[in-house]
Write an enzyme that holds these catalytic residues in place. Structure first.
Site, PDB file in Angstrom:
ATOM      1  N   GLY A 100       0.805  -1.208   0.048  1.00 13.68           N
ATOM      2  CA  GLY A 100      -0.027  -0.191   0.246  1.00 13.68           C
ATOM      3  C   GLY A 100       0.835   1.210   0.107  1.00 13.68           C
ATOM      4  CE  LYS A 122       8.412   7.794  -3.242  1.00 15.70           C
ATOM      5  NZ  LYS A 122       8.996   7.165  -4.647  1.00 15.70           N
ATOM      6  N   GLY A 135       6.951   6.919   6.727  1.00 18.74           N
ATOM      7  CA  GLY A 135       6.011   7.841   5.687  1.00 18.74           C
ATOM      8  C   GLY A 135       6.720   8.927   5.113  1.00 18.74           C
ATOM      9  CG  ASP A 269       5.214  -3.256  -4.596  1.00 20.52           C
ATOM     10  OD1 ASP A 269       5.973  -4.138  -4.961  1.00 20.52           O
ATOM     11  OD2 ASP A 269       5.949  -2.458  -3.867  1.00 20.52           O
ATOM     12  CG  ASN A 270       7.758  -0.549  -6.848  1.00 16.22           C
ATOM     13  OD1 ASN A 270       6.927   0.274  -6.203  1.00 16.22           O
ATOM     14  ND2 ASN A 270       9.105  -0.711  -6.508  1.00 16.22           N
TER      15      ASN A 270
HETATM   16  P1  AMP Z   1       8.994   0.886  -2.840  1.00 16.59           P
HETATM   17  O1  AMP Z   1       9.865  -0.653  -2.987  1.00 16.59           O
HETATM   18  O2  AMP Z   1      10.170   1.676  -2.430  1.00 16.59           O
HETATM   19  O3  AMP Z   1       8.240   1.237  -3.735  1.00 16.59           O
HETATM   20  O4  AMP Z   1       8.331   0.646  -1.303  1.00 16.59           O
HETATM   21  C1  AMP Z   1       7.721  -0.589  -0.977  1.00 16.59           C
HETATM   22  C2  AMP Z   1       6.660  -0.258   0.080  1.00 16.59           C
HETATM   23  O5  AMP Z   1       7.090   0.245   1.346  1.00 16.59           O
HETATM   24  C3  AMP Z   1       5.434   0.475  -0.430  1.00 16.59           C
HETATM   25  O6  AMP Z   1       4.375   0.009   0.083  1.00 16.59           O
HETATM   26  C4  AMP Z   1       5.979   1.839   0.112  1.00 16.59           C
HETATM   27  O7  AMP Z   1       4.623   2.611   0.172  1.00 16.59           O
HETATM   28  C5  AMP Z   1       6.578   1.449   1.334  1.00 16.59           C
HETATM   29  N1  AMP Z   1       7.334   2.482   1.988  1.00 16.59           N
HETATM   30  C6  AMP Z   1       8.572   2.665   1.658  1.00 16.59           C
HETATM   31  N2  AMP Z   1       9.441   3.686   2.095  1.00 16.59           N
HETATM   32  C7  AMP Z   1       8.612   4.010   3.172  1.00 16.59           C
HETATM   33  C8  AMP Z   1       8.713   4.986   4.366  1.00 16.59           C
HETATM   34  N3  AMP Z   1       9.578   5.427   4.312  1.00 16.59           N
HETATM   35  N4  AMP Z   1       7.552   5.097   4.908  1.00 16.59           N
HETATM   36  C9  AMP Z   1       6.420   4.219   4.892  1.00 16.59           C
HETATM   37  N5  AMP Z   1       6.279   3.380   3.980  1.00 16.59           N
HETATM   38  C10 AMP Z   1       7.219   3.351   2.920  1.00 16.59           C
HETATM   39 MG    MG Z   2       6.664   1.198  -4.507  1.00 15.05          MG
END
Ligand code: AMP
Ligand code: MG
Length: 516
Positions: A100, A122, A135, A269-270
């Site tokens: 999510g 973001k 977050g 998810d990306n």
């Molecule tokens: P990513 O691989 O960077 O696309 O992140 C994978 C998951 O981790 C996604 O659900 C992001 O929303 C979550 N995520 C990454 N970095 C953070 C962060 N600093 N705070 C909260 N959620 C994060």
């Molecule tokens: Mg992501």
């Protein structure tokens, strides 16, 4: 600031019934309502004039107090309901459950000139999907996303866009290399923009939870709003939906290959349901042409997301999406047929793309192109410099090109490959002559697919280092340079150069982590 609001996602799809903001599983819903964190002392770093116009805003708006407040999360735009999306995903080949929007908050959607745009922040604070994280986002990674997503658009690569980059005025603790050396960095927020941010993972999570009612709602919403030409939702249109996502994804992979982009974290998810490049994290650009290269230190062992593996991973991810769509179609055969087509179309598309880069009319030179790829790799040739300099190749004097090769290679032993290059250049000249290729016409076309300027990893790092000191001039310079990546721009020739030696092993220039 007057926006033509047109929310669709949070109108058409079910919301989480819990309204408090704490980390949890969110079943039976597609999103949770959340509000951005109030920033300490927000300030504007940069905005994209092109995106500003696209969403229906003016320069006066961009310089207003309201703009800063809305796009830093300090204030919610009237009559809007910000939210975080629920999605799951396969990370590095393994199902990871609910992920999510952990640090993205969707503000609203607008419609301007008949174009739908969703705007999201973001790095605007925690959501129910933040798991153990904060977050937030830091200036370093926000500059990288801001510059690269706009640069990709101007390169002609499908991508999410960026409207603005702000500092929150808050400090964010980050352990950049996960080695126990955490440091405070400047917090920042990018306002990202795309017609839709729906990902493969939005569908996956619903199927895994056997929430077929919402799976169908999400499919019908996505088709109705973004694939309306597919018509009424039924088995046939769901199959066509899958076919089009598959085609778009393959085209995206070919674009990435063409410009030398390595995403770095191709988890499901990306992966955008619209075939856009999404989630700029530890991405990188090929310098010495090495198909095994990945910028992502988290993936350094397995190299799952290396340059040369991206098209295969695209297919693997589509297979996961196919599984997620299965309950809508209940017949594996058409899905398999579509995935087979991806596989059989890849090579011809790759060869067509490479032929275009070489200025070849015919795309029959498969062995010749394989030999080139091998030579580029062996002789550590800078991909961007090599292809762009091909506009100076003279089929009547093929050996003259050797000096260009010398100028474009990182190898200390390039001389070793001279015999193979001499052969290659001779073959190249013969093919061009046989095709009765006209040089002026050929090179003009080549220079529309071989960019002169890309956001080399060290260039982004220079912009970051200056910005950390409060100097945004490099961010601005690169932003403007990358608006016209195929133009000569002689005043910017310094950016048309090999990676400097200092950048080879420097953090941020060749190695990046997911910590952002
Ligand atoms: P990513 O691989 O960077 O696309 O992140 C994978 C998951 O981790 C996604 O659900 C992001 O929303 C979550 N995520 C990454 N970095 C953070 C962060 N600093 N705070 C909260 N959620 C994060
Ligand atoms: Mg992501």
């Amino acid at each position: 600031m007057k926006l033509n609001l047109n929310d669709t996602f949070n109108k058409a799809l079910p919301a989480d019934s819990v309204t408090e903001n704490y980390v949890r599983q969110v079943p039976n819903a597609c999103f949770s309502r959340v509000t951005p964190k109030i920033p300490g002392k927000p300030s504007l770093v940069h905005y994209s004039p092109q995106m500003l116009k696209a969403v229906g805003l003016t320069e006066t708006d961009a310089n207003s107090e309201e703009f800063l407040k809305v796009f830093s999360g300090a204030e919610i735009y009237p009559a809007t309901e910000p939210f975080a999306m629920c999605y799951g995903g396969h990370q590095f080949g393994h199902w990871a459950g609910q992920l999510g929007d952990g640090r993205a908050i969707n503000l609203f959607e607008v419609n301007h000139n008949n174009q739908q745009w969703a705007l999201q922040l973001k790095g605007a604070g925690k959501t129910p999907y933040s798991r153990g994280a904060d977050g937030l986002a830091v200036l370093r990674s926000s500059i990288r996303e801001y510059l690269c997503s706009e640069a990709m658009f101007h390169l002609g690569v499908p991508t999410t866009r960026a409207l603005s980059l702000v500092l929150t005025g808050d400090a964010v603790l980050r352990d950049m290399f996960y080695n126990g050396n955490a440091e405070y960095e400047k917090g920042a927020i990018v306002c990202r923009v795309a017609p839709s941010f729906v990902r493969f993972g939005n569908f996956q999570i619903l199927t895994v939870r056997q929430d077929l009612e919402n799976l169908k709602k999400l499919a019908d919403y996505t088709i109705g709003n973004f694939y309306p030409h597919l018509g009424e939702p039924n088995k046939e249109s769901y199959i066509e939906f899958f076919r089009e996502i598959t085609e778009r994804t393959l085209d995206l992979m070919i674009h990435w290959e063409r410009v030398g982009f390595v995403h770095g974290v191709m988890n499901t998810d990306n992966m955008s349901i619209l075939g856009l490049t999404i989630d700029y994290g530890p991405y990188g650009w090929l310098e010495n042409y090495d198909p095994n290269w990945t910028p992502n230190t988290t993936d350094a062992g397995q190299r799952r997301y290396r340059y040369g593996n991206q098209a295969s991973i695209g297919l693997w991810n589509l297979l996961q999406l196919g599984n997620a769509f299965y309950p809508l179609i209940e017949d594996a055969a058409p899905l398999e047929e579509i995935l087979d087509k991806y596989q059989t179309s890849y090579l011809p598309k790759h060869i067509r793309m490479m032929s275009d880069k070489l200025g070849l009319k015919n795309a029959g030179e498969t062995d010749f192109i394989a030999e080139l790829e091998n030579l580029l790799y062996q002789s550590e040739m800078d991909m961007t410099l090599f292809f762009r300099r091909l506009d100076q190749f003279d089929e009547n004097n093929p050996n003259e090109f050797w000096t260009k090769l010398e100028e474009s290679s990182y190898s200390a032993t390039l001389e070793k490959f001279k015999p193979q290059w001499t052969d290659f250049l001779k073959n190249y000249a013969e093919i061009l002559v046989a095709e009765t290729s006209e040089k002026t016409k050929r090179t003009a076309a080549m220079n529309l697919v071989n960019p002169k300027y890309v956001l080399r990893n060290y260039m982004a790092q220079l912009a970051i280092d200056a910005a950390d000191e409060g100097d945004y001039s490099v961010v601005d310079e690169l932003f403007k340079l990358l608006l016209k990546p195929y133009d000569e721009q002689p005043e910017s020739e310094k950016w048309f150069a090999k990676r400097p030696d200092w950048a080879k092993e420097k953090a941020g220039c060749s190695m990046l982590s997911c910590s952002s």
